[in-house]
Design a protein around this motif. Sequence first.
Motif, PDB file in Angstrom:
ATOM      1  N   ALA A   1       0.859  -1.186   0.000  1.00 12.88           N
ATOM      2  CA  ALA A   1       0.000   0.000   0.000  1.00 12.88           C
ATOM      3  C   ALA A   1       0.894   1.235   0.000  1.00 12.88           C
ATOM      4  N   CYS A   2       0.421   2.290  -0.644  1.00 11.26           N
ATOM      5  CA  CYS A   2       1.173   3.550  -0.678  1.00 11.26           C
ATOM      6  C   CYS A   2       0.296   4.636  -1.293  1.00 11.26           C
ATOM      7  N   GLY A   3       0.831   5.834  -1.365  1.00 10.30           N
ATOM      8  CA  GLY A   3       0.160   6.894  -2.090  1.00 10.30           C
ATOM      9  C   GLY A   3       0.566   6.863  -3.556  1.00 10.30           C
ATOM     10  N   GLU A   4      -0.236   7.508  -4.396  1.00  9.24           N
ATOM     11  CA  GLU A   4       0.145   7.605  -5.812  1.00  9.24           C
ATOM     12  C   GLU A   4       1.456   8.369  -5.982  1.00  9.24           C
ATOM     13  N   HIS A   5       1.796   9.191  -4.965  1.00 11.52           N
ATOM     14  CA  HIS A   5       2.992  10.037  -5.073  1.00 11.52           C
ATOM     15  C   HIS A   5       4.066   9.585  -4.084  1.00 11.52           C
ATOM     16  N   THR A   6       4.367   8.295  -4.137  1.00 13.53           N
ATOM     17  CA  THR A   6       5.333   7.667  -3.243  1.00 13.53           C
ATOM     18  C   THR A   6       6.558   7.222  -4.027  1.00 13.53           C
ATOM     19  N   GLY A   7       7.738   7.488  -3.489  1.00 13.07           N
ATOM     20  CA  GLY A   7       8.965   7.042  -4.145  1.00 13.07           C
ATOM     21  C   GLY A   7       9.176   7.757  -5.466  1.00 13.07           C
ATOM     22  N   THR A   8      10.025   7.189  -6.292  1.00 13.05           N
ATOM     23  CA  THR A   8      10.202   7.718  -7.645  1.00 13.05           C
ATOM     24  C   THR A   8       8.863   7.582  -8.349  1.00 13.05           C
ATOM     25  N   HIS A   9       8.281   8.707  -8.786  1.00 12.22           N
ATOM     26  CA  HIS A   9       6.927   8.607  -9.324  1.00 12.22           C
ATOM     27  C   HIS A   9       6.656   9.626 -10.417  1.00 12.22           C
ATOM     28  N   PHE A  10       5.543   9.424 -11.065  1.00 16.35           N
ATOM     29  CA  PHE A  10       5.106  10.243 -12.202  1.00 16.35           C
ATOM     30  C   PHE A  10       3.946  11.119 -11.736  1.00 16.35           C
ATOM     31  N   ASP A  11       4.049  12.435 -11.984  1.00 16.66           N
ATOM     32  CA  ASP A  11       2.954  13.368 -11.688  1.00 16.66           C
ATOM     33  C   ASP A  11       2.167  13.624 -12.977  1.00 16.66           C
ATOM     34  N   ALA A  12       0.886  13.311 -12.976  1.00 18.47           N
ATOM     35  CA  ALA A  12       0.026  13.564 -14.140  1.00 18.47           C
ATOM     36  C   ALA A  12      -0.634  14.942 -13.992  1.00 18.47           C
ATOM     37  N   PRO A  13      -1.026  15.563 -15.104  1.00 18.35           N
ATOM     38  CA  PRO A  13      -1.607  16.922 -15.022  1.00 18.35           C
ATOM     39  C   PRO A  13      -2.826  17.021 -14.108  1.00 18.35           C
ATOM     40  N   ILE A  14      -3.639  15.967 -14.029  1.00 17.48           N
ATOM     41  CA  ILE A  14      -4.846  16.016 -13.187  1.00 17.48           C
ATOM     42  C   ILE A  14      -4.488  16.154 -11.706  1.00 17.48           C
ATOM     43  N   HIS A  15      -3.243  15.904 -11.354  1.00 12.13           N
ATOM     44  CA  HIS A  15      -2.811  16.024  -9.958  1.00 12.13           C
ATOM     45  C   HIS A  15      -3.032  17.449  -9.440  1.00 12.13           C
ATOM     46  N   TRP A  16      -2.920  18.452 -10.335  1.00  7.76           N
ATOM     47  CA  TRP A  16      -2.981  19.824  -9.867  1.00  7.76           C
ATOM     48  C   TRP A  16      -4.244  20.515 -10.381  1.00  7.76           C
ATOM     49  N   ILE A  17      -4.753  21.454  -9.613  1.00  7.50           N
ATOM     50  CA  ILE A  17      -6.010  22.127  -9.968  1.00  7.50           C
ATOM     51  C   ILE A  17      -5.905  22.834 -11.322  1.00  7.50           C
ATOM     52  N   SER A  18      -4.706  23.276 -11.665  1.00 11.27           N
ATOM     53  CA  SER A  18      -4.509  23.946 -12.960  1.00 11.27           C
ATOM     54  C   SER A  18      -4.661  22.988 -14.141  1.00 11.27           C
TER      55      SER A  18
END
Lengths: 265, 265
Positions: free
Chosen positions: A72-89
């Motif tokens: 189990a972990c967060g989507e933003h754990t360790g070496t990870h990829f940030d997708a545009p939907i992550h941010w309100i912009s």
Amino acid sequence: MTAETAASAGLAGFLEGIVTGRIRVVDLTMTLQPDFPTIVLPPEFGQSWPFRMEEISRYDHRGPFCYWNNFACGEHTGTHFDAPIHWISGKDLPQNATDTIPPEKFIAHACVIDCVDAAAGDPDYLLTIADVEAWEQRHGRIPPRSWLLMRTDWSRRDWTGYMNMAEDGAHTPGPHPDLIPWAVEERDIIGFGSEAVGTDAGQAQHFPVPYPCHYHAHGNNRFGLPSLTNLDKLPPQGAVLITPPLKIRDGSGSPTRVLALVEEG
Amino acid sequence: MTAETAASAGLAGFLEGIVTGRIRVVDLTMTLQPDFPTIVLPPEFGQSWPFRMEEISRYDHRGPFCYWNNFACGEHTGTHFDAPIHWISGKDLPQNATDTIPPEKFIAHACVIDCVDAAAGDPDYLLTIADVEAWEQRHGRIPPRSWLLMRTDWSRRDWTGYMNMAEDGAHTPGPHPDLIPWAVEERDIIGFGSEAVGTDAGQAQHFPVPYPCHYHAHGNNRFGLPSLTNLDKLPPQGAVLITPPLKIRDGSGSPTRVLALVEEG
Ligand SMILES: [Mn+2]
Ligand SMILES: [Mn+2]
């Protein structure tokens, strides 16, 4: 070179390069393990789970043939990829989540900016447009659709030094607030990557636009790639990054195995 | 073609192929979502967690700037990578876990055997050596270090049909017990992949060697790749698979974003 030779050189030559070692595969991923530090938000906000493993069986009464784990972990754990939907912009952009981004975007060129000395002297060091322009004088212009990667050797630190928390929050390097708008507009980067726990600097919540890397990169449908390692093994230009996140439905990101391809000179 | 041209065609030409679409990127991954069925073992054994998500914030009071999730699952959930350490036959092999397998092994050629008609007529259909030899007559010999992929269109089924459970267990297609030893010894495959929930057939616990695909593939330091989709979009030979699992410490496998590269003819 005829078109036919070029085509054959393309994919067959590529694979031959991997097998012979002419193309080196460099693992840019930090190991997912229970002591990997988790990003901590102010207590009034929702929190990411830490990385956690539970053994299901290990060739024993719980499963005599096999060894395996739950995790189990967060989507933003360790070496990870940030997708545009992550941010309100980036929330209303098309194809902005881990399951809808066109998969060809997970293969792209990399430019690596060496900021080791600057970050060693100042943990709040911010990479500027002028720094990148100076880098371009030496290594050539950033091609369109490149990852802009900030090398700091931050991934070599112990966990305390890696998070570098003080009473006023984290002190870790990242891009200057002006950098990402310029890099998107003027250089058409595909995303920004770094060795720290997030793409934005540790103090970025206090910037005029809070978390400007997240705001501007994701608002322009570009990506993030934090907690990279082994950036010292890449050339300034010419490496190709493979960065496919897990195909989580409507995912904002995910732990990712990031590989770099480097052609031996 | 001079050595220099070949080198430049290698990685630069490869990336240019991705950007221009001459090399197509096909996503072989099924979407990770809470209704993805979980493999179920007899009740006396340890069980895999199902895939589960928990929203941390969605541009709201829990985090005004961002949307993100926590998630939990088994290492063998959804489209995933089986590492040799997963099976008792591979437990003492070198470099047998997700964090120790040399990363160049995550890029390899694919051979796709069309078993759609056979599996439609018989859910317990087993792919034989004779089938593969007949395929080789038409499409050429399997090159060393290839993925052997069994296409059944099984990934197009609804979840009930996908798991296809009866009182005596699952009925899903897989390799004949003789196939994997032959494919390893005689063709030096890097691994076996399929569209069903596991690489072994649904009834494989009753075979003379239980789960022979797991036993022989992992015992020879080869890999597994179950729950693939879109195999109908690949040529019989010539695609290149990118299969990097998460870098879980001592991991037996992990959900994986599997991409295929296909050169347009
Ligand atoms: Mn992130
Ligand atoms: Mn498995």
